[in-house]
Scaffold this active site. Structure first.
Site, PDB file in Angstrom:
ATOM      1  N   ILE B  17       0.896  -1.297  -0.005  1.00  0.00           N
ATOM      2  CA  ILE B  17       0.070   0.081   0.032  1.00  0.00           C
ATOM      3  C   ILE B  17       0.939   1.343   0.139  1.00  0.00           C
ATOM      4  O   ILE B  17       0.547   2.294  -0.613  1.00  0.00           O
ATOM      5  CB  ILE B  17      -0.939  -0.070   1.188  1.00  0.00           C
ATOM      6  CG1 ILE B  17      -2.133   1.049   0.897  1.00  0.00           C
ATOM      7  CG2 ILE B  17      -0.342   0.139   2.378  1.00  0.00           C
ATOM      8  CD1 ILE B  17      -3.149   0.852  -0.160  1.00  0.00           C
ATOM      9  N   SER B  39      11.058   0.807   8.088  1.00  0.00           N
ATOM     10  CA  SER B  39      10.506  -0.496   7.613  1.00  0.00           C
ATOM     11  C   SER B  39      11.642  -1.738   8.254  1.00  0.00           C
ATOM     12  O   SER B  39      12.837  -1.214   8.223  1.00  0.00           O
ATOM     13  CB  SER B  39      10.383  -0.421   6.197  1.00  0.00           C
ATOM     14  OG  SER B  39       9.784  -1.676   5.905  1.00  0.00           O
ATOM     15  N   ARG B  40      11.028  -2.792   8.402  1.00  0.00           N
ATOM     16  CA  ARG B  40      11.885  -3.858   8.667  1.00  0.00           C
ATOM     17  C   ARG B  40      12.892  -4.139   7.501  1.00  0.00           C
ATOM     18  O   ARG B  40      14.016  -4.375   7.564  1.00  0.00           O
ATOM     19  CB  ARG B  40      11.288  -5.109   9.048  1.00  0.00           C
ATOM     20  CG  ARG B  40      10.949  -5.281  10.731  1.00  0.00           C
ATOM     21  CD  ARG B  40      10.226  -6.262  11.063  1.00  0.00           C
ATOM     22  NE  ARG B  40       8.879  -6.417  10.276  1.00  0.00           N
ATOM     23  CZ  ARG B  40       7.980  -7.233  10.378  1.00  0.00           C
ATOM     24  NH1 ARG B  40       8.231  -8.336  11.348  1.00  0.00           N
ATOM     25  NH2 ARG B  40       6.813  -7.391   9.746  1.00  0.00           N
ATOM     26  N   LYS B  93      -6.181   2.530   7.071  1.00  0.00           N
ATOM     27  CA  LYS B  93      -7.374   1.726   7.509  1.00  0.00           C
ATOM     28  C   LYS B  93      -6.874   0.286   7.807  1.00  0.00           C
ATOM     29  O   LYS B  93      -6.322  -0.005   6.725  1.00  0.00           O
ATOM     30  CB  LYS B  93      -8.396   1.952   6.688  1.00  0.00           C
ATOM     31  CG  LYS B  93      -8.399   1.851   5.101  1.00  0.00           C
ATOM     32  CD  LYS B  93      -8.144   0.322   4.515  1.00  0.00           C
ATOM     33  CE  LYS B  93      -8.829  -0.755   4.755  1.00  0.00           C
ATOM     34  NZ  LYS B  93      -8.480  -2.087   3.993  1.00  0.00           N
ATOM     35  N   ASP B 171     -10.933  -6.863   5.466  1.00  0.00           N
ATOM     36  CA  ASP B 171      -9.791  -6.009   5.230  1.00  0.00           C
ATOM     37  C   ASP B 171     -10.333  -5.001   3.900  1.00  0.00           C
ATOM     38  O   ASP B 171     -10.423  -3.905   4.155  1.00  0.00           O
ATOM     39  CB  ASP B 171      -8.678  -6.456   4.928  1.00  0.00           C
ATOM     40  CG  ASP B 171      -7.451  -5.561   4.640  1.00  0.00           C
ATOM     41  OD1 ASP B 171      -7.136  -4.988   5.409  1.00  0.00           O
ATOM     42  OD2 ASP B 171      -7.309  -5.525   3.420  1.00  0.00           O
TER      43      ASP B 171
END
Lengths: 311, 311
Positions: B17, B39-40, B93, B171
């Site tokens: 996303i 971010s990982r 969201k 979702d």
């Protein structure tokens, strides 16, 4: 004897909780008068009985309030009908089947200018107010809830508890959550949960929950609806100044193992006192925190299937 | 070119996303400047990358806001950290994994005096505002949501969606609910639901929902995450003055079969415009209605087991 201005109430849903708690409590209080019942099957000797709210209100327009003791699924429609008909509403726990229903009732009550009371009887247990007061200034290290009871003993044949919306072990467990959300000084949120549902039923009979409060303190819970032998309704809170144990669903309180003297108290007496107070003040009390935690558990919880359940 | 006073933002969670929507939207807006990623594993060419918020804030104290694109489980901790560190927060969201977490973030944002934005991208689809305006004065007879998409195409390999808290078909379904709660003139509440979960997974891939609004009008929904071929994201509303059809997730609008001209619009552009507006005004926007309906569905829904799911 009833006061001349006692609140004239109709009891809706004449089942176990109505007979065990509401009827004797109302009978003992001079400021509440049971003038009618509404139920599909149940009746009470000497009290006019109806099958629907509409029939009751038509026959006895003097009814001022209703107490809803039906199962949570369907309670919203009854409450909305009563409020729209100008009656105050006392809701047994849990207040409805969904959060959206509770929100709607809040709005309906506001528009109707009638009192809406979401009751949580366990909050009126004798040890709860003293526990809250003791915890208010303590530094809490951890809290753990153990809520283990035998569904066959306490809810014999009540199939609705195991159907969708019946909540299963969260039906008693929400009582524990109603206490915990009241006595712990900070809000908490669910991090992880496990729900065990019998393969032939729709609602869990066992749950483990791990919350964390806003200061990072762990609040854990174990709910078991198949407990035989010793029944347990305990909340233990470890603090830097000792351990608090609320036992027997809030009826007893120990601090560092010492039993605390508690005022004599009846949960439902406290609820009806509060309801009359709200009605006389023209106010509502709508408290959803315990319900939110149950919804969160169903939303976030990992599902396990357990052995079939038969009564 | 960025404005000199563009909002300096860090993007957290560099997955699908973020790449598909956030990065191009931020790039196109002069009032938002992407200055870091957290971010990982994911990174973006030419943007300083960190593994934790703490590292990012220490290295680049000029970061004013974060947009959280990580999965919902774990988002609360990131948001609370960012708010406590004085940063504004844009939440993808759904805003968190539980209702209690959202409530907590609302309080944290208030104490920190920073803006919190629970974004619902589908509400910014081109047809949504016109649909809302058209429905405002209509007498509605029924509404039906059809949300059917192929998880394998849209969420390839995203196992978190099928884990506890991932919500499964809710979702995408929560997008439909975010539109319905916005365009329908009255609130609605769930009456009945059915959730179908693969026997080897934790979240449903199929759901049927039956709501009723405060005037008694039925609002129904069918969510399917295994739709192959024609993908459908439709909301149909029958009124006494004709039928409205919001199609393609809100991107198209038909009234009685006639396509309506819609302004050119991008969902994420609308979201970032709103976020900057909130930050500049010192306000928050916390909207939980779509999430409440999902929690209610998990709470009240009947559970069915369906065939195992493999990617």
């Amino acid at each position: 004897m009833k006061h001349p201005d006692a609140l004239r109430i109709a009891l809706v849903g004449i089942g176990k909780i109505a007979r065990d708690q509401h009827v004797p409590t109302i009978a003992a209080r001079p400021d509440v008068d049971l003038v009618a019942t509404v139920s599909r099957h149940g009746t009470l000797e000497g009290v006019p009985a109806y099958h629907t709210l509409q029939e009751a209100f038509a026959a006895q327009p003097e009814i001022e309030a209703v107490a809803l003791c039906t199962p949570p699924v369907g309670r919203h429609a009854l409450a909305a009908t009563a409020l729209a008909a100008g009656r105050h509403v006392f809701l047994e726990k849990p207040p409805a089947a969904t959060l959206a229903e509770i929100e709607d009732l809040r709005n309906v009550a506001q528009r109707a200018q009638r009192s809406l009371f979401t009751s949580w009887h366990s909050r009126c247990a004798a040890g709860v107010a003293p526990a809250r007061a003791w915890l208010a200034d303590k530094q809490i290290l951890r809290a753990h809830i153990t809520w283990k009871e035998d569904i066959r003993h306490w809810h014999p044949g009540q199939d609705w508890i195991l159907q969708p919306g019946g909540m299963g072990v969260f039906d008693p467990g929400i009582n524990a959550l109603s206490i915990a959300t009241h006595v712990l000084p900070r809000a908490f949120a669910l991090r992880e949960a496990e729900l065990h549902t019998p393969e032939n039923r729709q609602a869990p009979l066992y749950a483990r929950l791990a919350f964390v409060d806003t200061a990072g303190v762990p609040v854990t819970a174990e709910f078991d609806f198949l407990q035989t032998g010793h029944q347990r309704w305990d909340i233990e809170v470890d603090t830097t100044q000792g351990q608090l144990l609320l036992g027997e669903g809030g009826a007893t309180l120990h601090i560092d193992g010492q039993a605390q003297r508690l005022p004599a108290s009846s949960e439902y007496d406290g609820l009806y006192r509060r309801f009359v107070e709200l009605v006389r003040a023209g106010e509502s009390e709508v408290e959803i925190a315990p319900f939110v935690h149950v919804a969160d558990a169903f939303l976030l919880g990992a599902r396990k299937t357990s052995a079939p359940f038969v009564w």
